[in-house]
Each structure stands twice: as structure tokens, then as C-alpha cells.
Design a protein around this motif. Structure first.
Motif, PDB file in Angstrom:
ATOM      1  N   ARG A  80      -5.116   2.769   0.784  1.00 41.57           N
ATOM      2  CA  ARG A  80      -3.685   2.630   0.505  1.00 41.57           C
ATOM      3  C   ARG A  80      -2.896   3.787   1.102  1.00 41.57           C
ATOM      4  NH1 ARG A  80      -1.828   2.071  -5.663  1.00 41.57           N
ATOM      5  NH2 ARG A  80      -2.502   4.265  -5.659  1.00 41.57           N
ATOM      6  N   GLN A  81      -3.441   5.001   1.004  1.00 42.44           N
ATOM      7  CA  GLN A  81      -2.758   6.147   1.610  1.00 42.44           C
ATOM      8  C   GLN A  81      -2.713   6.031   3.124  1.00 42.44           C
ATOM      9  OE1 GLN A  81      -1.174   8.707   0.160  1.00 42.44           O
ATOM     10  NE2 GLN A  81      -1.550   7.860  -1.882  1.00 42.44           N
ATOM     11  N   ALA A  82      -3.791   5.525   3.731  1.00 45.98           N
ATOM     12  CA  ALA A  82      -3.810   5.384   5.190  1.00 45.98           C
ATOM     13  C   ALA A  82      -2.799   4.354   5.659  1.00 45.98           C
ATOM     14  CB  ALA A  82      -5.214   4.995   5.652  1.00 45.98           C
ATOM     15  N   GLN A  92       3.028   2.180  -3.184  1.00 46.88           N
ATOM     16  CA  GLN A  92       2.389   1.607  -4.370  1.00 46.88           C
ATOM     17  C   GLN A  92       1.959   0.165  -4.162  1.00 46.88           C
ATOM     18  OE1 GLN A  92       1.593   3.313  -7.114  1.00 46.88           O
ATOM     19  NE2 GLN A  92       2.386   5.155  -6.120  1.00 46.88           N
ATOM     20  N   ILE A  93       1.648  -0.211  -2.936  1.00 39.63           N
ATOM     21  CA  ILE A  93       1.185  -1.568  -2.639  1.00 39.63           C
ATOM     22  C   ILE A  93      -0.191  -1.477  -1.977  1.00 39.63           C
ATOM     23  CG2 ILE A  93       1.646  -3.699  -1.375  1.00 39.63           C
ATOM     24  CD1 ILE A  93       4.586  -3.013  -1.471  1.00 39.63           C
ATOM     25  N   PRO A  94      -1.223  -2.068  -2.576  1.00 40.78           N
ATOM     26  CA  PRO A  94      -1.233  -2.756  -3.873  1.00 40.78           C
ATOM     27  C   PRO A  94      -1.076  -1.787  -5.041  1.00 40.78           C
ATOM     28  CG  PRO A  94      -3.443  -2.679  -2.948  1.00 40.78           C
ATOM     29  CD  PRO A  94      -2.538  -2.106  -1.919  1.00 40.78           C
ATOM     30  N   PRO A  95      -0.567  -2.269  -6.179  1.00 40.43           N
ATOM     31  CA  PRO A  95      -0.346  -1.387  -7.337  1.00 40.43           C
ATOM     32  C   PRO A  95      -1.644  -0.817  -7.886  1.00 40.43           C
ATOM     33  CG  PRO A  95       0.817  -3.485  -7.571  1.00 40.43           C
ATOM     34  CD  PRO A  95      -0.108  -3.638  -6.425  1.00 40.43           C
ATOM     35  N   ASN A  96      -1.498   0.218  -8.714  1.00 39.44           N
ATOM     36  CA  ASN A  96      -2.672   0.850  -9.309  1.00 39.44           C
ATOM     37  C   ASN A  96      -3.497  -0.138 -10.131  1.00 39.44           C
ATOM     38  OD1 ASN A  96      -2.077   3.401  -8.262  1.00 39.44           O
ATOM     39  ND2 ASN A  96      -0.762   3.909  -9.991  1.00 39.44           N
ATOM     40  N   ILE A 140      -7.471  -0.653  -9.419  1.00 39.33           N
ATOM     41  CA  ILE A 140      -8.466  -0.391 -10.460  1.00 39.33           C
ATOM     42  C   ILE A 140      -9.174  -1.678 -10.873  1.00 39.33           C
ATOM     43  CG2 ILE A 140      -8.776   0.421 -12.825  1.00 39.33           C
ATOM     44  CD1 ILE A 140      -6.482   2.361 -12.337  1.00 39.33           C
ATOM     45  N   GLY A 141      -8.428  -2.772 -10.969  1.00 39.14           N
ATOM     46  CA  GLY A 141      -9.050  -4.050 -11.318  1.00 39.14           C
ATOM     47  C   GLY A 141     -10.052  -4.517 -10.274  1.00 39.14           C
TER      48      GLY A 141
END
Length: 254
Positions: A86-88, A93-97, A101-102
Motif C-alpha cells: 500500500r505504501q509503494a 488508505q486504499i485499501p483500508p486497514n 488486516i482481514g
């Protein structure tokens, strides 16, 4: 007209009086309040003490369940790699936390299913059938978990914690304490996760550098390069079927 109005007033007064008597009857009825109490009585037999200790151990395990799930399974590596992804991408915030985690949680269940099945067959079922004791059941449950952790732990990390614990040099894996194996497994997982995250980061970093160089050469220094590179990174990720590759690489790595 006056007589009709007078009748309506009388009816209203009668209804209000009836309601008042009904409410007073309801409130006048006795209300039973239950008596709730907690009593502590001394144990009269060794079995009572053993049962109390088992309950305390169960509550302790339930308290440590999130830490066990995160640090003694594949969850740590998966969630770190997905966070690097996600950072790359630079998608904030996409996909959300919750999604990250899910996904990591269900992939952990998928990877750890053989270990859980072995625990169920060799530890829980015999203990539930009263064929083995609780202590034996715990030992049998730890065996597949230790086997999984040994496969993912580097010898260098394991030797470090054996040295720091000032333990005798183990002759085989059975001589390695679980308290030594767990931290060695965790730092091995962190190193592996950061290595995979770095490999994922490189192609997206190249796209950022190319876009920044093009914008600089065009004199568009006020335009944020991230705004321009984000669609290209998402397009690249879709074209290579990134989610399929990431999921496959993570599962195969175990």
C-alpha cells in the motif's frame, strides 16, 4: 352543541381517571428484585483446586490469543508485506486497514489450516476423549506449531537467542525451549517480510523516479509527481495481476 361538548369533556375526564387508576394499580404491585451474589468457598478436594487452575490457565490463554495469532503464525509476514504494498502504491488508505488486516487474517487461516488440523487430531480429540491428560495435550498441541516455526526461523536468529539466554547448546530441535524459539521466529519473519516488501517497492519507486524526471525536464516543478505517478502505478499493478502474484508469493513462501 353545548350538550355535545359537555359529553366529550365528561368522557375525557372518565378516560383520564381510568388511566390514573390503572397506573396506580401497576405501580402498587410488588416488584421482585433478584438477588445476585458471588460466593467464594474453600476447596474441599484436590480436584477443585485443579479445576480452578485450569480456568485461570484458560483465561490467560484467551488473553494472549491475539499475540499468539500475530506472532506465532504467518500473520506478521503477510500484514507487513501488504502494508509495504500500500505504501509503494502511494494510495494512502486504499485499501483500508480493515481490508488489509482481514485479508491477512484469512490468508493466515488458510496457511495455518494443516497445523490447526494436526492440533485438533493429535491434541484436542484425545484430550476430549480423556485418552491423554491436559499436560500431554498441551505438549502435543505445541509440536506442530514448533515444527512450523522451525521451518521459518533462521539458524542465525535461533543461535542469537540461545546465546543470550545462556542455555546449553541444544543437540536437536526438541532441546530448544519454546521461549527461545518464539522471539527467534519473530525477528526471522520481520526480516523476510522487509525483504519481500523491498522487492515490491522497487518497481513502483522506478515509476516515481521516471515521472519526477519527466516533470522536471518539462519545467512542471510545481506539479506533485505522486499525483501523476499514482495512475501509472495502479495501471501497472492491474496489468500484472498484482493481487494474484502477491497472494501466491506469500502462500508459497511458507
Amino acid at each position: 352543541m353545548k350538550s355535545g361538548k359537555f359529553k366529550r369533556i365528561l368522557i375525557t375526564i372518565a378516560v383520564m381517571t381510568l388511566c390514573m387508576f390503572s397506573f396506580s394499580a401497576i405501580y402498587a404491585a410488588p416488584v421482585e428484585i433478584p438477588n445476585i451474589g458471588i460466593s467464594v468457598t474453600p476447596a474441599k478436594a484436590p480436584k477443585d483446586v485443579a479445576a480452578t487452575i485450569q480456568i485461570l490457565l484458560l483465561l490467560t490463554v484467551l488473553t494472549l490469543a491475539p499475540a499468539i495469532l500475530m506472532l506465532m503464525t504467518s500473520f506478521t509476514r503477510i500484514v507487513i508485506v501488504l502494508s509495504f504494498l500500500r505504501q509503494a502504491l502511494g494510495s494512502q488508505q486504499i485499501p483500508p486497514n480493515q481490508i488489509v488486516i482481514g485479508l491477512a487474517l484469512f490468508m493466515t487461516f488458510f496457511i495455518m489450516k494443516p497445523v490447526g488440523q494436526e492440533i485438533y487430531d493429535k491434541a484436542w480429540l484425545p484430550y476430549n476423549d480423556s485418552k491423554i491428560t491436559l499436560e500431554k495435550g498441551i505438549d502435543e498441541a505445541l509440536k506442530p506449531v514448533r515444527k512450523f516455526m522451525f521451518k521459518q526461523t533462521r539458524e542465525k536468529d535461533l543461535a542469537l537467542f540461545i546465546f543470550l539466554s545462556k542455555s546449553a547448546r541444544p543437540k536437536n530441535q526438541n532441546d530448544v525451549p519454546t521461549t527461545v524459539l518464539i522471539p527467534a521466529f519473530i525477528i526471522s519473519e520481520l526480516k523476510t517480510a522487509f525483504t519481500v516488501g523491498f522487492l515490491i517497492y522497487v518497481p513502483f519507486l522506478i515509476i516515481d523516479m521516471v515521472v519526477a524526471s519527466v516533470l522536471m525536464s518539462m519545467g512542471m516543478m510545481m506539479l506533485p509527481p505522486v499525483m501523476i505517478s499514482l495512475p501509472f502505478k495502479i495501471l501497472l499493478f492491474i496489468l500484472v495481476d498484482g493481487w494474484h502474484l502477491i497472494a501466491r508469493a506469500l502462500i508459497v513462501s511458507f
